[in-house]
Enzyme design. Structure first.
Site, mmCIF file in Angstrom:
data_model
loop_
_atom_site.group_PDB
_atom_site.id
_atom_site.type_symbol
_atom_site.label_atom_id
_atom_site.label_comp_id
_atom_site.label_asym_id
_atom_site.label_seq_id
_atom_site.Cartn_x
_atom_site.Cartn_y
_atom_site.Cartn_z
ATOM 1 C CD GLU A 1 -2.918 1.144 2.328
ATOM 2 O OE1 GLU A 1 -3.983 1.754 2.211
ATOM 3 O OE2 GLU A 1 -2.596 0.556 3.375
ATOM 4 N N GLY B 1 2.882 1.498 11.233
ATOM 5 C CA GLY B 1 2.524 0.787 12.451
ATOM 6 C C GLY B 1 2.126 -0.643 12.161
ATOM 7 C CD GLU C 1 -3.656 -2.458 10.616
ATOM 8 O OE1 GLU C 1 -3.912 -2.781 9.437
ATOM 9 O OE2 GLU C 1 -3.367 -1.297 10.951
#
Length: 848
Positions: free
Chosen positions: A122, A255, A292
């Site tokens: 990404e 992260g 997530e």
């Protein structure tokens, strides 16, 4: 790109962890709607050796050309073709050290340096690993197989279906076909992974880490299981893959990353170390895991049809990340921390003229960076909180379920979500949300009471003046207090520039933005109206959210010049008995901001107020953590201990010095204060302390401890030691963490005076860092460290942007932050000087 759509990718990879190269072969089955002769795909840093197309059940060679600047490969077909077309590429690539694409990550095991190879695609880096249609709307199925050394392990999105030895001494690993998904969600990794599996459950949930590290994974694994259960129940859709891996990666730029079925994390955001990980660290692990896992539905099951709609991924994951943690840990006061960490940070970010709408224009060129992330993640999540408050919890949940079910395995844009909400609710959600998502900024609601009527006006709020005539559809909540002790709460949709509300007789106070559910600021035109609320804040008649919002909006007005710093400091008298985390952490933050940017007598006054206020808190709750104290108190203590050290508190200094001495002698201290103790030790430390920090950094196996040590590395009081720490950072600290001590130095008053000069003299080295890390360095240094040389810095970046066109958004935002800080300093200095002259004048008249 052509009007063609991929159907299926078959990817064969042969990575070599000795040479850091890989050999690849990718077949793409695609469909052309109309007859075509050329096909354009994305490719970057790949040495493509051949391209073929399947014709009459045989592959024939195709001419192709690579455009490196546009990151594209153009294929010329042997003839015009329509319908299903199959291309095949053979190529070589590098397992790079950039933490993007297919990259290598270093770790040490048994004293030996080793590597794994993993992916981070990404937003648009799948093209670094295989030729593809690298856009979220171009969804397809993926078949992945890898040839690897027989002693290594491979992980991808789906479970392994075949693993067999080869004559070469290597082995072939094949994975199940993925669901239909976007390229940026694909993952593959190879290395000596150690795996730990959660017991029970319909989904095979595993934690993968470096050898010897899975023993620290139980905490994260257990919360991952809870998050998955919550998400399936709330969304009403079963997780569609057979397994879900949580993977700790040593070198990681962000992260975490929501690869479908194979989520990657920074080690400190997944692994839990007993006696080292603080309560704040535990909460952060839970938040990131929940965030997530929410992505498995928001972003993965339903993906954005264009990068402009990236907020549909990140805003929902942010909001539900907090919601899932709040569900399992109500005692953590998560929604108060959401206001502090997400809403407040996004209100601040969106208060600049240099800002963006949540739905960021630009399509393929939108990137997550230091400038855009607070809007996409934090403002978006805060606006969703506003929407849920407007719609009601039940309608909001049904709207979310309807949206996900209707678009599962497909793509969506903003209006699809609004339509889903309106189909389950009678309220004008589309019209309201367009005003919040499609335009930048947010409103200031100015309110005045005359008799029984409130007169409200809205305009765009910015720290610097603006000429905007924007309006928003604001879900307005007003709580009114009456002389007889009764209260009344009114909800209304504020649609125009002006609004009048009849609140009745005998009104003694009123609070606009009840419980701070709305994303806007409030200014009370009459001083007595603000003071009346101050009295109710002192008496705890206002909720903790409203007590926070009252002083928080006032400090924002100080930064615009519509209120004076003295007004804010005086208003804090109403908070002398405050005991709620939300207001206390906010006040501490505002005082620290003023401490960093103000000079002379103002700095002394802020130190005096800050020291008195914060010492008062610790005198009540204690300097040492105690069993069973509240979660937020543990977090607050660590914050204000460090501030007190910088304000020169003798008691805080004595306490932290004693604790640090224990630490240096090898004793354990409480993990909830270890961050502030390490920074305090560095602040007063000598060369021996610097050496101790270096040794601990180089031997610690805990990333959480390393983060604390890196913060301490940025906290020295002596300039010579700070310069040595900076040199060590650039030379020895891992690339993923070089930015960390630098950001702490930019908020260290002893380092601030020379940080801009250091930045300029080390620019070439800093530019080599990961782009988002370089941006963070700019964002922390410029607004504070350049106050004494504002014009020089502006001139520097004018040339820099023109020449290099690097980090442009972040530079412009940082320069505006600098201007806001400089104006506040000059304005307050001017007011103080005028006040001084008035006092002298009065004294002179008295003598006459």
């Amino acid at each position: 790109m052509n009007d063609v759509n991929p159907i299926q990718y078959t990817i064969h990879l042969e990575p070599d962890l000795n040479t850091f190269r890989f050999k690849g072969s990718t077949s793409i089955l695609l469909e052309a709607v109309d007859p075509i002769r050329e096909i354009g795909l994305n490719a970057l840093e790949l040495a493509i050796s051949s391209c073929e197309v399947k014709k009459n059940n045989q592959y024939v060679e195709c001419a192709f050309s690579v455009d490196s600047d546009k990151e594209e490969v153009h294929v010329s077909l042997p003839e015009r073709m329509i319908g299903e077309i199959e291309l095949r590429f053979d190529y070589f690539g590098e397992i790079n050290n950039k933490m993007v694409g297919f990259y290598r990550s270093r770790y040490v095991a048994d004293g030996k340096e080793k590597y794994i190879a993993v992916t981070q695609f990404e937003e648009s880096d799948a093209r670094r690993a295989f030729p593809c249609f690298d856009h979220p709307i171009k969804k397809a199925f993926f078949d992945v197989e890898m040839v690897i050394d027989k002693d290594l392990d491979a992980i991808s999105n789906c479970a392994i279906i075949e693993e067999k030895p080869l004559n070469s001494g290597k082995k072939l690993v094949k994975f199940q076909r993925t669901p239909k998904m976007s390229t940026y969600l694909l993952f593959f990794g190879v290395g000596e992974f150690e795996v730990r599996e959660a017991p029970g459950g319909d989904v095979r949930l595993r934690l993968a880490a470096m050898p010897g590290m899975t023993k620290y994974g139980q905490f994260g694994l257990e919360f991952g299981k809870k998050s998955l259960e919550f998400a399936e129940a709330y969304y009403g859709i079963t997780y569609p893959l057979s397994k879900l891996d949580l993977i700790a990666v040593p070198d990681f730029a962000f992260g975490a990353m929501e690869n479908w079925g194979a989520i990657t994390f920074r080690e400190n955001l997944l692994l839990h170390y007993l006696g080292i990980t603080s309560k704040a660290g535990e909460q952060r692990i839970c938040e990131v895991i929940a965030h997530e896992i929410a992505h498995m539905w928001f972003g993965n099951l339903v993906s954005p049809s264009d990068w402009a709609y990236l907020w549909l991924n990140e805003s929902f994951a942010t909001y539900f990340g907090y919601g899932i943690v709040a569900h399992y840990h109500p005692e953590w006061d998560i929604w108060e921390q959401f206001l502090s960490g997400q809403t407040n940070s996004s209100l601040d970010r969106d208060s600049f003229r240099e800002t963006f709408p949540i739905e960021i224009p630009g399509g393929e060129h939108v990137v997550i960076n230091t400038s855009t992330a607070p809007i996409i993640y934090s403002k978006g999540g805060s606006v969703l909180r506003q929407v849920e408050g407007y719609m009601g919890e039940d309608d909001f949940r049904e709207g979310v379920r309807h949206y996900l079910k209707k678009h599962e395995f497909g793509c969506a844009s903003s209006h699809h979500l609004w339509n889903a909400f309106e189909e389950v609710s009678s309220k004008p959600v589309s019209k309201m949300m367009e005003s919040w998502v499609e335009q930048p900024g947010f409103p200031l609601v100015e309110v005045r009471r005359k008799g029984r009527e409130l007169s409200l006006n809205q305009k765009r709020f910015t720290y610097l003046e603006n000429t905007s005539d924007q309006t928003w559809l604001i879900p307005l909540g007003v709580k009114v207090f009456y002389g007889n002790g009764q209260t009344k709460t009114t909800s209304i949709l504020f649609e125009d520039k002006d609004l009048k509300i009849d609140v009745g007789e005998d009104v003694v106070a009123y609070k606009v933005n009840h419980r701070q559910t709305g994303f806007y600021r409030v200014k009370y035109s009459k001083e007595e109206d603000l003071q009346a609320l101050g009295v109710r804040a002192a008496n705890k008649e206002l909720s903790s959210e409203d007590r926070w919002g009252l002083q928080n909006d006032l400090y924002a007005l100080v930064r615009t010049g519509e209120a004076a710093l003295d007004d804010y400091l005086g208003f804090l008298a109403y908070y002398s008995t405050e005991d709620a985390f939300l207001s206390l952490t906010s006040i501490a933050g505002h005082l620290f901001h003023a401490f960093l940017i103000m000079g002379g007598k103002w700095k002394k006054k802020i130190v005096s107020v800050g020291k008195s206020f914060l010492e008062g808190i610790l005198s009540k709750v204690g300097y040492d953590p105690v069993p069973n104290e509240t979660h937020t108190l543990s977090i607050l203590r660590d914050q204000i201990l460090w501030h007190l050290i910088l304000y020169g508190s003798e008691r805080a200094t004595e306490f932290c010095s004693g604790q640090f001495a224990l630490l240096m002698r090898g004793k354990e201290i409480h993990p909830d204060i270890i961050a502030s103790v390490m920074k305090a030790g560095a602040l007063q430390g000598d060369q021996g302390v610097l050496g101790w920090i270096k040794r601990r950094l180089e031997t610690s196996e805990s990333e959480h401890e390393r983060m604390n040590l890196l913060a301490a590395l940025g906290s020295f009081g002596d300039r010579g030691l700070t310069e040595k720490a900076l040199a060590y950072t650039l030379e020895k600290v891992s690339a993923r963490n070089k930015f960390v001590p630098i950001t702490y130095m930019a908020a260290n008053p002893h380092a601030i005076p020379f940080m801009w000069e250091w930045y300029v003299s080390h620019l070439e080295e800093l530019e080599k860092l990961h782009p988002i890390h370089y941006e963070r360095i700019i964002a922390c240094i410029v607004p504070v460290c350049a106050i004494e040389c504002e014009q020089e810095v502006k001139s520097f970046y004018l040339d820099y942007i023109s020449e290099k066109k690097v980090a442009v958004d972040v530079i412009r935002l940082s320069l505006e932050r600098l201007e806001v800080n400089c104006r506040m300093r000059k304005r307050e200095d001017g007011q103080a000087e005028r006040k001084k002259k008035r006092v002298k004048g009065r004294r002179a008249r008295v003598r006459e």
